[in-house]
Design an enzyme around this catalytic site. Structure first.
Site, PDB file in Angstrom:
ATOM      1  N   LYS A   5      22.757 -79.851  77.391  1.00 12.12           N
ATOM      2  CA  LYS A   5      22.524 -78.982  78.538  1.00 12.12           C
ATOM      3  C   LYS A   5      23.258 -77.665  78.327  1.00 12.12           C
ATOM      4  O   LYS A   5      24.479 -77.611  78.334  1.00 12.12           O
ATOM      5  CB  LYS A   5      22.977 -79.656  79.832  1.00 12.12           C
ATOM      6  N   THR A  25      19.219-106.436  72.914  1.00 12.72           N
ATOM      7  CA  THR A  25      19.186-105.024  72.547  1.00 12.72           C
ATOM      8  C   THR A  25      20.362-104.746  71.637  1.00 12.72           C
ATOM      9  O   THR A  25      21.441-105.311  71.810  1.00 12.72           O
ATOM     10  CB  THR A  25      19.354-104.133  73.787  1.00 12.72           C
TER      11      THR A  25
END
Lengths: 539, 539
Positions: free
Chosen positions: A437, A185
Site C-alpha cells: 500500500k 493447508t
C-alpha cells in the site's frame, strides 16, 4: 411436498463402482517410484480398492478413522484414495515437503491410525518414527526389501497388507455428509489446519470439474495429473476421472519436463493439470524437442498465478490451450476457472487473451463476493477491489477439530485481494497480507512478479513492501536470474516502464540466489520481509 | 465422523441466482406465440422469475402447491419454471397434444391450483373450463385482448398477474428433496402417471447434462431448445442453461425446418436438442438452403430412436455431430448418451458410426442392468438382450399419488428391451410389448422401422406383429410414402434383403396414409395392431 425420486447418497464408492461397471477396460497408467510404467485399468483399480477396503476393515479400524498417505501420484495411492474413503475411512494425504515438525504435528493432530508411505519418503518417516506414536501401523508402498525393513523395522509392506483383504468386498452404506478425506493447508505461518471434505462435497465438486466449462474431464480424454495427490486431492481429478471413465496417467516422482513429455507422447495425454513451476520445465522440454502432432491440447494451471508469458508460449508455440484456475485447500479447490463466454468468442485474440489472464469465473455451486475495508460488499463490475469471500457446496465450514472459521453470515474469507469484472471474472491481485500500500493506493505484488518473470533473464521473482516515511510502503522486487545472465539493477527496473504506472514501479531490484517457497510452491514472504524489509530504497 | 463443509441445499433457486450473478448480460431469446422475437437476458429472466414467485406467494398458495402450464418454449414459460419452483411451488408442465379427457384427468389428479396457458391453447382450456374445477385461477400468457377475455371469462392475464409481485423477492429456504416439478407420462395405454422431480434430482441431473461427455452445455454455447418445455422439462436444458450461463434460444410455436434454420442463423445457435421428427424438417431446410458457415455444430437427438440415415446426413452433409441419447419421463430424462471413449477415437469412421447408432452409455449417477426372461441379470458384454432396468439420483421411485413402482431391490423397470456391449453402450431394441417374437427368436420392430425410413421413398413406418400358427408371430411393416412415390409392396420388402436375416424380413409391407403417433411422437401401436393385427400374411 416431497418429490418421489430415488434416494441415493453421493459417495466416492459409487464413483469407483461406475468406473468398474462402464469403463472397466479403460487404461489407468502409473509410473512406479522406481521408474517402471504399469498399465492397469479401472477394473483392476476398483478390484484392488475393494481388496484394500476389506483389509482396512479387517485391521479393526472404526468408521471415520484417518488413513494417512505420504506418496507420489501412483496406482497404489489411487487404490488408497478409493479403498479407504469408500470403506468409510478418511483418506488423509500428507505433503512430504513439509518440515518434519509440521509432519509430526499433522499426523498427531489428525490422530492417523495407519500411514501408507512411498519408498522415497520412508527415510523421513524413519527419522520421526518414535514421535509418530498415534499410528497403529506403517505400510510401505513398495515391494519388500531388506534395506527398507531395516530402515523402518515396524513397517509392513503394501502387497502383504492388501493380500489380507477380499476383492469381493462391498462398500458399506453411509450418509453422504460423512468425511471422505482430509488435507492440511501448508500455510506460510502458524500450524497447518485440516480441511475434512465430505463424500457429498467431493462428488459435487467432481461433477463440477467434469462440466464442459470447467476441466471438461471426459471419457474422450487421456488425463495427466501432474498436480500431486497430496495437494488438495490432486484438485479432485482422480474422482472425476473415475466418474467420467477417462484414461488416467499418474506420473510418479519424476516431474521434470523431459519425463513428463515422454509420458505425454507415449500415452497420448490430451489434458494435463499442474502448477506453473512444473509447466516451466515442460515448456523447456517442448522447446528443446519440438514434438510434431503433440497430443496435449489443454492444460489447467492453478496453485499460483500463471505468468501471462507462459500462457502465451503454450498457446502460440505449441497449440496448447492454457486454462487459468484458482482455488485453495479450503475450496476443494475449484473456486473459479477461466472459460470464455459465448459473447466473448467474437472478440479479437488479444482481447480474449486479456480475459484469459484473469483467474476466471465461478462454476455453479460456488458464490463469490468482494468486501471493502469497511466490510461492505463491492458491486460486481464496479471495478473495485476487495477481500474475496467464497461460499458453496465444496467450501470449508470449519477446520478439522477447530472453531468455526466461516464468517457469521456463512462465507469463507480467502485472505486474497481480488477484482471482479462485470462478467464475473475474478483477478486475484494478492494475498491481503502481501499487498503493498503506497500513498493510499494498492500495488499488486503478483503483477510486479509476473512482469519480472516474463523477462527472459529472470528465473523467479518476489515483490515485497518496504516501509517508507512518506508513502507508508514502497515495493521492491527480489530477482533470481537465469544462469549466466548479468543485467544491472537499472536494467531490471526498466522492464516496468510503460507496463504499469510510474508510482507502481519498484524502487529497487535486488538479486538473490533463491526465492524461498513453501511445500506447495508459494513464496514465503515472511522470510523475505525479515531479510529485506529494511533495505535502503535508494539503488 | 462428519465432514466440515458448508451445508447448502441443491435448489433451482440457486440455479437462477447463479445465472443472475455471473451471467446477467448473456442473452435469452424467445419467440412469442405471435412470432415476435424478444431478446432478454439472464438478469431480466431472474428478476421476472422473482417477481412471479412473489405474485404466486401473494396469491395465497401453500408450499408444494402445483402450478400448471400449457405452453410453448418461450420467455414467460421460462419465468414460470424458475419462479414457481424457486418459490417453493411445483411446476406442472402439461402436454397440449393430450386428448381433452387426459388433460382434465391430469389437472384434477395433480390438484393444480393455477393454470398458465399460452394463447394458442386457450380454446382447449375454454372447452374444458367447467371441468377444471380444481383450479383457483387461469392465467393467459399473452397480452390482454377482448377476444381472449371473451373466450375465457374467468382468466387473468400474465402481465397483470406478475405485476402484483415484487422483483426484490428472495427465495424461501427449503430442503432439497422437496418437489420442484411434475410431469405426466403420455403412455400409449392407460391413464397418464405423474413423476414428481425434486430440487436435488433436478440439479444433479443438470450437472450431469453439463458434463463434457453428456450435452456439454456451457457458457460458450448458444443453445436452441427445440424439445418442448412440456416434455420432461425440455430434457432439463433450461436448468442447465441457467447453471452454465449459456445463451438460450426458445423457439416458440413454429418448429418447421425453415423457422428453425432462420433462428439458428440469426442467433448463431451452436447446439440444439430435439426429437427425430423435428430434425427431419430441419434437414429438409438445410438441404434446400445449403447455408455456408452453419453455426450449428452439435445436436442431441432423443425421444425416439434416430434413424441412422438421418445421423449420416447431418454429419456428412452439414458437419453437424448427432449425439444419440435415451431417457424417459421417469428418468428426468438422461439415461444414456452416446459419446465415444478415448480408445474408440482411433477406430475407423465406419466403426465409430456403428457405435454412434447405439443410444449410448450411462453418465455417473445412473446405473443400468438387463434382466433375462427369468429375472436373472445378463452379464455386461455377453451380447445378451433383456429388459432394461435403471437406478440413480434422478430416477423415479414412485409415481405421484401412486403406489411404489420401483422393483423390490430398488430399480425402475423401463419396459424396454435392450442390449449392452462390453463398453456399457446400450441399444434400445424395442418396447417389450412391441417386440416381435418369431419362432422363439426376437425381432426388433425399431430395426425394421429404421431400415424402411432410410429408404428415400418412405416418409414414416411402423412394424407390428401379426399372429401366425407356426411361428407364433410374424412382422409386417406399415409404410407411409413420401408424396408422389409409388413403389410396389415387393419393392419395399426388397429393401431388407442383405440388411437383416431372411427370417427377420417382414412378411408384408402395407401402405397407410398416416402412422398414428401420441402426444410425444411415439407410435401408437395398439391402434395399428387393432387395425392390421389380422391381415393376411400373403402379399
Amino acid at each position: 411436498m416431497l418429490g418421489k425420486m430415488m434416494a441415493q447418497q453421493l459417495t466416492i464408492g459409487s464413483a469407483i463402482d461406475h468406473a468398474e461397471r462402464y469403463h472397466a477396460a479403460t487404461e489407468v497408467v502409473g509410473i512406479e517410484t522406481n521408474g517402471t510404467k504399469t498399465k492397469s485399468n479401472w477394473r483392476s483399480v476398483a478390484k484392488r480398492a475393494r481388496q484394500l477396503g476389506s483389509a482396512l476393515t479387517k485391521a479393526g479400524l472404526n468408521k471415520g478413522d484417518r488413513i494417512a498417505t505420504i506418496a507420489w501420484n501412483n496406482l497404489r495411492h489411487l487404490e488408497i484414495y478409493f479403498g479407504s474413503s469408500s470403506a468409510g475411512y478418511v483418506c488423509h494425504t500428507i505433503n512430504p515437503r513439509l518440515f518434519p515438525a509440521q509432519l509430526e504435528y499433522i499426523v498427531t493432530h489428525a490422530k492417523d491410525r495407519i500411514l501408507f508411505v512411498d519408498e522415497t519418503f520412508a527415510p523421513i518417516v524413519a527419522n520421526l518414527a518414535d514421535k509418530l506414536t498415534v499410528l497403529d501401523r506403517i505400510v510401505i508402498m513398495a515391494p519388500k526389501t531388506d534395506a527398507l525393513a531395516e530402515l523402518l523395522p515396524r513397517a509392513e509392506f503394501y502387497e502383504d497388507f492388501i493380500a489380507t483383504g477380499d476383492s469381493n468386498f462391498t462398500w458399506p452404506n453411509f450418509e453422504e455428509n460423512h468425511a471422505s478425506s482430509l488435507c492440511y493447508t501448508s500455510g506460510t505461518t502458524g500450524n497447518p489446519k485440516g480441511v475434512a471434505y465430505t463424500h457429498r462435497s467431493t462428488i459435487l465438486h467432481s461433477m463440477a470439474l467434469m462440466a464442459a466449462d470447467a476441466m471438461a474431464i471426459s471419457a474422450k480424454e487421456s488425463v495427466l495429473t501432474v498436480v500431486p495427490m497430496f495437494h488438495v486431492n490432486a484438485w479432485g481429478i482422480p474422482y472425476a476421472a473415475a466418474m467420467s471413465g477417462c484414461k488416467l496417467l499418474l506420473p510418479g516422482p519424476k516431474l521434470d519436463g523431459e519425463s513428463l513429455l515422454t509420458l505425454i507422447n507415449e500415452e497420448q495425454a490430451t489434458f494435463a493439470a499442474g502448477v506453473p513451476t512444473i509447466w516451466g520445465g515442460l515448456l523447456q522440454a517442448l522447446t528443446a524437442n519440438k514434438p510434431e502432432n503433440l497430443s496435449l491440447k489443454r492444460t489447467v494451471v492453478g496453485g499460483a498465478a500463471c505468468p501471462p508469458s507462459m500462457m502465451d508460449t503454450f498457446r502460440k508455440g505449441f497449440g496448447v490451450e492454457v486454462i487459468h484456475a484458482w482455488g485453495m485447500t479450503e475450496t476443494s479447490p475449484l473456486g473459479v476457472i477461466n472459460q470464455l463466454k459465448n459473447a466473448q468468442l467474437s472478440l479479437s485474440e488479444d482481447e480474449q487473451n486479456q480475459i484469459r489472464v484473469s483467474q476466471g469465473r465461478p462454476p455453479f455451486g460456488v458464490q463469490l463476493r468482494l468486501l471493502d475495508d469497511e466490510g461492505a460488499e463491492i458491486k460486481t463490475g464496479s471495478g473495485g477491489t476487495g477481500i474475496l469471500q467464497i461460499k458453496g457446496h465444496w467450501i470449508v465450514q470449519r477446520y478439522f477439530n477447530a472453531e468455526n472459521d466461516a464468517t457469521e453470515d456463512g462465507w469463507f474469507d480467502t485472505g486474497d485481494i481480488a477484482a471482479m469484472d462485470q462478467d464475473g471474472f475474478i483477478t486475484i491481485l494478492d494475498r491481503s497480507k502481501d499487498l503493498i500500500k503506497s500513498g493510499g493506493e494498492w500495488i499488486s505484488s503478483v503483477e510486479l512478479e509476473n512482469i519480472a518473470i516474463a523477462h527472459p533473464e529472470v528465473m523467479d521473482a518476489a515483490a515485497i513492501a518496504v516501509p517508507h516515511p512518506k508513502w507508508d510502503e514502497r515495493p521492491i522486487i527480489l530477482v533470481k536470474l537465469v544462469e549466466g545472465a548479468s543485467p544491472s539493477e537499472a536494467d531490471i527496473l526498466s522492464i516496468y516502464r510503460d507496463k504499469i504506472a510510474n508510482w507502481q514501479i519498484p524502487d529497487r531490484a535486488i538479486f538473490v540466489d533463491e526465492i524461498p517457497r513453501n511445500a506447495t510452491g508459494k513464496i514465503v514472504k515472511n522470510q523475505l520481509r525479515e531479510k529485506f524489509g529494511s533495505v535502503s530504497l535508494d539503488p
